[in-house]
Design an enzyme around this catalytic site. Structure first.
Site, short mmCIF file in Angstrom:
data_model
loop_
_atom_site.label_atom_id
_atom_site.label_comp_id
_atom_site.label_asym_id
_atom_site.label_seq_id
_atom_site.Cartn_x
_atom_site.Cartn_y
_atom_site.Cartn_z
N TYR A 144 0.87 -1.19 0.00
CA TYR A 144 0.00 0.00 0.00
C TYR A 144 0.89 1.23 0.00
CZ TYR A 144 -3.33 3.46 1.87
OH TYR A 144 -4.10 4.58 2.07
N ASP A 239 9.48 2.88 -1.00
CA ASP A 239 8.45 3.56 -0.20
C ASP A 239 8.76 3.25 1.27
OD1 ASP A 239 4.79 3.50 0.04
OD2 ASP A 239 6.38 4.53 1.17
N LYS A 267 5.28 9.60 8.36
CA LYS A 267 5.17 9.04 9.72
C LYS A 267 6.24 9.58 10.67
CE LYS A 267 2.83 4.97 7.88
NZ LYS A 267 1.48 4.93 8.45
P1 KE4 Z 1 -0.44 8.48 4.46
O1 KE4 Z 1 -0.99 9.16 3.22
O2 KE4 Z 1 -1.50 7.66 5.18
O3 KE4 Z 1 0.31 9.43 5.36
O4 KE4 Z 1 0.67 7.44 3.96
C1 KE4 Z 1 0.33 6.45 3.02
C2 KE4 Z 1 1.33 5.32 3.11
C3 KE4 Z 1 2.29 5.22 2.13
N1 KE4 Z 1 3.21 4.22 2.15
C4 KE4 Z 1 3.21 3.30 3.15
C5 KE4 Z 1 4.25 2.20 3.13
C6 KE4 Z 1 2.25 3.36 4.19
O5 KE4 Z 1 2.26 2.42 5.16
C7 KE4 Z 1 1.28 4.38 4.17
C8 KE4 Z 1 0.19 4.50 5.22
N2 KE4 Z 1 0.12 3.41 6.15
C9 KE4 Z 1 -1.18 3.17 6.76
C10 KE4 Z 1 -1.00 2.00 7.73
N3 KE4 Z 1 -0.93 0.78 7.07
C11 KE4 Z 1 -1.73 4.37 7.44
C12 KE4 Z 1 -2.91 4.09 8.33
C13 KE4 Z 1 -4.21 4.57 7.72
O6 KE4 Z 1 -4.40 4.43 6.50
O7 KE4 Z 1 -5.04 5.11 8.52
#
Ligand code: KE4
Length: 420
Positions: A144, A239, A267
């Site tokens: 993801y 990523d 993060k």
């Molecule tokens: P954000 O747009 O949520 O800040 O980041 C997206 C993203 C991109 N790449 C990786 C490897 C990620 O894990 C994420 C976001 N992770 C999720 C948890 N699996 C965020 C939690 C959520 O979606 O509420």
């Protein structure tokens, strides 16, 4: 435990917020029950509106490597508030944060701050297409990269949890230039490059997957990705939104000794506030506007409060490298408590208990987990004051604030929960 206040709040939220939450995985859909509404966090603990206390293994999904309300972060924010909240103009702190990121991650020679991991990956694939003049992007099933239209193809995290194969609202044309392959399969990668090599702009990969649950790269896999992309003139995008500053100060690329062309971050680099970043080779990043023709912008990019928190986080981690050894040993001790029949995947302080007795090395094997049993385990742990990631297809996190007592209590709760 009583949850009446959370239940009341959830009923209200469900009327005016989709699913009652501002991000799908928070709704606890795959584990059932009402999500606790959080009143406050402190160190490694969360307190909900009904006064229940939990040991927190989500840590806001990764940012809180130092736990809730770390003094270094709070004092940086208190100072930032004395100068303002946002200017829409360059500030010294943004240069300092860019320098701290480039210093920690040598493959990042130039970096642009954005407001989320999604913005970071969306921008990275745009500049990769701009640099190579090619369209095709390769991603991996179960990975993801945020809710970027063209990357919501066989995605992990909430998409995997919700079982959305390919989300509604994304025109098919947007996904025609995305190729989703099985993770940890050099053969699939060879085949894709044999068939499309000259059209592939970039491969984007979670170097350690968190979003199908924690899945480490097989030995040699990342090296194979690095070699085959370089050989075909495609870019390798790591990523590291989740792994950056998490699995090592220099991220997974330091831990596994790989130099990608571009890296995305998020993060941890925001210390709990909204920050994302993308960066890498100067010849690639020099294409980003206003230096070059690849446009990307953001009203609150480099926001002074968020940058203050992120800079405090990175400066603390640079000054306290012992944090990583502590995270390693603390998480290893926790994971040693898993009973037979459970597959535990762990890299550093990110881990997942898969409810399967088979190895989990990719999305197909992750999906063989018994998600119903995971849900019952999750609820049993929650009732015993342990707040795990509310999905089989997510990584959980240990922070530097977790104590020996936290680990002991968690292991005791897990023993009871597994027997129950
Ligand atoms: P954000 O747009 O949520 O800040 O980041 C997206 C993203 C991109 N790449 C990786 C490897 C990620 O894990 C994420 C976001 N992770 C999720 C948890 N699996 C965020 C939690 C959520 O979606 O509420």
């Amino acid at each position: 435990m009583t949850h009446s206040k959370s239940e009341d709040l959830f009923r209200r939220a469900l009327q005016i917020v989709p699913g009652g939450v501002n991000s799908p995985v928070r709704a606890f859909r795959s584990v059932g029950g009402t999500p606790p509404f959080i009143a406050r966090g402190q160190g490694s603990h969360l307190f909900d509106v009904d006064g229940n206390e939990y040991i927190d293994y989500v840590g806001s999904w990764g940012p809180l490597l130092l736990g809730h309300r770390h003094p270094a972060i709070l004092s940086a924010l208190e100072h930032a508030l004395t100068i303002g909240t946002s200017f829409g103009a360059p500030t010294e702190a943004e240069v300092e944060l860019a320098a701290a990121i480039c210093d920690a991650v040598p493959s990042i020679e130039m970096v642009r701050l954005v407001n989320s991991g999604t913005e970071a990956t969306m921008s990275a694939i745009r500049v990769a297409r701009g640099f190579t003049g090619r369209d095709l992007i390769v991603k991996f099933e179960g990975c993801y990269h945020g809710h970027v239209d063209s990357l919501l193809v066989k995605a992990g995290s909430g998409v995997a949890t919700l079982g959305i194969a390919d989300t509604r609202g994304v025109p098919k044309a947007f996904c025609d230039s995305t190729l989703a392959l099985p993770y940890n399969s050099p053969d699939a990668m060879q085949e894709a490059f044999r068939a499309h090599g000259q059209r592939i702009a970039a491969v984007i990969v979670e170097p350690v997957v968190g979003n199908m649950g924690c899945v480490p790269p097989r030995p040699g896999y990342l090296e194979a990705l690095r070699e085959i992309t370089a050989r075909h003139g495609a870019l390798l995008i790591f990523d590291e939104v989740m792994t950056g500053f998490r699995v090592a100060f220099g991220g997974a690329q330091q831990r596994f000794g790989i130099r990608p062309d571009l890296t995305t971050l998020g993060k941890v680099i925001g210390g709990g506030l909204p920050v994302g970043a993308y960066g890498g080779r100067k010849d690639i990043m020099s294409l980003v506007a206003p230096a070059g023709p690849v446009y990307q912008a953001g009203t609150l990019s480099g926001n002074p409060l968020a940058v203050a928190a992120g800079l405090a986080m990175l400066r603390y981690l640079k000054a306290h490298p012992e944090v990583y050894a502590q995270l390693e040993s603390c998480t290893a001790e926790l994971c040693s408590a898993a009973p037979p029949g459970i597959t535990v995947n762990r890299v550093g302080s990110m881990f997942t208990f898969f409810f399967t007795d088979q190895p989990v090395t990719d999305y197909e094997s992750a999906k063989r987990s018994d998600t119903a049993r995971f849900g019952r385990f999750f609820q049993a742990m929650l009732e015993r004051g342990v707040y795990l990631a509310p999905s089989q297809f997510e990584a959980a996190f240990v922070s530097a604030a977790h104590t020996e007592e936290d680990i002991r209590q968690t292991i005791a709760a897990a023993r009871q929960a597994f027997s129950a």
